[in-house]
Design a protein around this motif. Structure first.
Motif, PDB file in Angstrom:
ATOM      1  N   GLU A 265      53.037  24.301  71.713  1.00 26.49           N
ATOM      2  CA  GLU A 265      54.497  24.386  71.863  1.00 26.49           C
ATOM      3  C   GLU A 265      54.704  25.919  71.156  1.00 26.49           C
ATOM      4  O   GLU A 265      55.710  26.684  71.813  1.00 26.49           O
ATOM      5  CB  GLU A 265      55.093  23.597  70.734  1.00 26.49           C
ATOM      6  N   GLU A 266      54.047  26.541  70.356  1.00 21.13           N
ATOM      7  CA  GLU A 266      54.231  27.889  69.664  1.00 21.13           C
ATOM      8  C   GLU A 266      54.205  28.788  70.974  1.00 21.13           C
ATOM      9  O   GLU A 266      54.740  29.768  71.116  1.00 21.13           O
ATOM     10  CB  GLU A 266      53.149  28.323  68.503  1.00 21.13           C
TER      11      GLU A 266
ATOM     12  N   SER B 116      44.541  26.934  72.882  1.00 18.00           N
ATOM     13  CA  SER B 116      45.833  26.206  71.989  1.00 18.00           C
ATOM     14  C   SER B 116      44.859  24.661  71.726  1.00 18.00           C
ATOM     15  O   SER B 116      43.810  24.639  72.197  1.00 18.00           O
ATOM     16  CB  SER B 116      47.024  26.078  72.792  1.00 18.00           C
ATOM     17  N   ASP B 117      45.848  24.017  71.212  1.00 21.73           N
ATOM     18  CA  ASP B 117      45.259  22.760  70.743  1.00 21.73           C
ATOM     19  C   ASP B 117      45.374  21.787  72.073  1.00 21.73           C
ATOM     20  O   ASP B 117      44.904  20.675  72.167  1.00 21.73           O
ATOM     21  CB  ASP B 117      46.102  22.064  69.483  1.00 21.73           C
ATOM     22  N   LYS B 118      46.031  22.384  73.127  1.00 22.20           N
ATOM     23  CA  LYS B 118      45.887  21.580  74.676  1.00 22.20           C
ATOM     24  C   LYS B 118      44.818  22.020  75.650  1.00 22.20           C
ATOM     25  O   LYS B 118      44.161  21.457  76.110  1.00 22.20           O
ATOM     26  CB  LYS B 118      47.243  21.796  75.083  1.00 22.20           C
ATOM     27  N   GLU B 119      44.880  23.534  75.717  1.00 27.73           N
ATOM     28  CA  GLU B 119      43.708  24.270  76.640  1.00 27.73           C
ATOM     29  C   GLU B 119      43.239  25.232  76.389  1.00 27.73           C
ATOM     30  O   GLU B 119      43.810  25.930  75.536  1.00 27.73           O
ATOM     31  CB  GLU B 119      44.711  24.293  77.853  1.00 27.73           C
ATOM     32  N   HIS B 120      42.298  25.469  76.792  1.00 30.81           N
ATOM     33  CA  HIS B 120      41.507  27.053  77.200  1.00 30.81           C
ATOM     34  C   HIS B 120      41.302  27.278  78.803  1.00 30.81           C
ATOM     35  O   HIS B 120      40.223  27.318  79.038  1.00 30.81           O
ATOM     36  CB  HIS B 120      40.255  26.987  76.362  1.00 30.81           C
ATOM     37  N   PRO B 121      42.274  27.852  79.358  1.00 27.07           N
ATOM     38  CA  PRO B 121      42.256  27.880  80.739  1.00 27.07           C
ATOM     39  C   PRO B 121      41.420  29.290  81.015  1.00 27.07           C
ATOM     40  O   PRO B 121      40.557  29.137  82.032  1.00 27.07           O
ATOM     41  CB  PRO B 121      43.668  28.406  81.137  1.00 27.07           C
ATOM     42  N   CYS B 122      41.282  30.176  80.225  1.00 26.26           N
ATOM     43  CA  CYS B 122      40.278  31.459  80.661  1.00 26.26           C
ATOM     44  C   CYS B 122      38.967  30.958  80.545  1.00 26.26           C
ATOM     45  O   CYS B 122      38.133  31.191  81.352  1.00 26.26           O
ATOM     46  CB  CYS B 122      40.672  32.586  79.494  1.00 26.26           C
ATOM     47  N   GLN B 123      38.753  30.234  79.663  1.00 27.30           N
ATOM     48  CA  GLN B 123      37.398  29.446  79.439  1.00 27.30           C
ATOM     49  C   GLN B 123      36.720  28.661  80.777  1.00 27.30           C
ATOM     50  O   GLN B 123      35.877  28.985  81.459  1.00 27.30           O
ATOM     51  CB  GLN B 123      37.052  28.670  78.227  1.00 27.30           C
ATOM     52  N   ALA B 124      37.826  27.894  81.092  1.00 26.02           N
ATOM     53  CA  ALA B 124      37.654  27.127  82.305  1.00 26.02           C
ATOM     54  C   ALA B 124      37.320  27.902  83.756  1.00 26.02           C
ATOM     55  O   ALA B 124      36.532  27.659  84.387  1.00 26.02           O
ATOM     56  CB  ALA B 124      38.737  25.913  82.508  1.00 26.02           C
TER      57      ALA B 124
END
Ligand code: CP
Length: 297
Positions: A103-104, A121-129
């Motif tokens: 949310e931040e 974040s506590d939801k995602e790591h899109p660059c890693q994926a």
């Protein structure tokens, strides 16, 4: 034109993922497409790969990156994410943030006039994926089956599940009973026409996988540490598990790895392991993400 962010893989269509994969290859030729551009990088949490690879990516693209650690900024004295975003928007062209709460990041992106990238974040790591998709393709596994072993709610697992599903791959979450991928991510993968399988027997889960990905699990709060450790330790990638996997499968881990916890050293350092290629591809794909967001293609 409305600015784009990359906070989640949910924001990308399958075609856009393909576009990013192509741009990654193009930018390996050394094009300096971001001359005069500046990236601000805010880190609330520690990082080795994300911080260094983004800074090097900006340098190689002809631009510049500024590292902002929490303690050295007014964020540590209570300035809000919204006001920090408004201030940074006066100086920089693109921003990256690694935060505790997703949310931040959303708050920061809402008030920033420049594109914002999720650095975990506590939801995602899109660059890693996205970097991992580059590695999977480099290894000739584009049409393969992916088994994500470990915590199916981990940020890396959520982003990877979505990225692979959107790229047309078959995905299996291999995890203890009582654990499952987050419902919102399952729903999103279904929209892209892929049903994520959930398997609770690790040897069955890895048997026909082309890609075996160790998703590390957090110890959790004091009260749940023992329970989580008991649940996840049998989902360790070790030589017994790899004995059931195909000899040509690749083993992946986002790193840093807890050797002897979610994966043993002999597996992490084996010929099937592609973890250092994964680290290298973070740099290449992030150049594409930066250029794509800044429309400098
Ligand atoms: N995989 C990854 O994001 O590494 P860092 O935590 O070192 O940035």
């Amino acid at each position: 034109m409305k600015k784009r962010n990359l906070l989640s893989i949910r924001e990308l269509s399958s075609d856009e993922i393909e576009e990013l994969m192509k741009l990654t290859e193009e930018l390996k030729k050394g094009k300096k497409v971001l001359e005069g551009k500046t990236l601000a990088m805010i880190f609330e949490r520690p990082s080795t790969r994300t911080r260094v690879s983004f800074e090097v990516a900006m340098t190689q693209l002809g631009g510049h990156a500024i590292y902002i650690d929490l303690g050295g900024s007014q964020l540590s004295r209570g300035e809000s994410m919204a006001d920090t975003a408004r201030a940074l928007s006066q100086y920089v062209d693109v921003a990256l943030a690694r935060v505790y709460k997703h949310e931040e990041l959303e708050e920061f992106a809402k008030y920033a006039s420049m594109p914002v990238i999720n650095g975990l974040s506590d939801k995602e790591h899109p660059c890693q994926a996205l970097g991992d998709l580059v590695t999977i393709r480099q290894k000739g596994k584009k049409k393969g089956k992916v088994a994500i072993v470990g915590d199916p709610e981990a940020s890396v697992a959520s982003s990877l599940m979505l990225a692979c599903a959107k790229a047309g791959m078959e995905v299996t979450a291999v995890c203890p009973r009582g654990y499952a991928p987050k419902e919102e991510y399952l729903e999103e993968t279904r929209k892209s026409g892929t049903d994520v399988h959930v398997v609770h027997e690790i040897l069955d889960g890895v048997a026909d996988a082309d890609v075996i990905y160790a998703a590390s699990w957090k110890p959790g709060e004091e009260s749940e540490k023992e329970e989580r450790s008991k649940a996840f330790l049998p989902f360790q990638l070790n030589s017994k598990v790899m004995g059931k996997a195909g000899k040509d499968c690749i083993v992946m881990h986002a790193l840093p790895a807890r050797r002897g916890v979610e994966i043993t050293s002999d597996v992490l350092d084996s010929k099937n392991s592609v973890v250092w290629e994964q680290a290298a591809n973070r740099l290449h794909v992030q150049k594409a993400i930066l250029a794509w967001l800044l429309k400098q293609k």
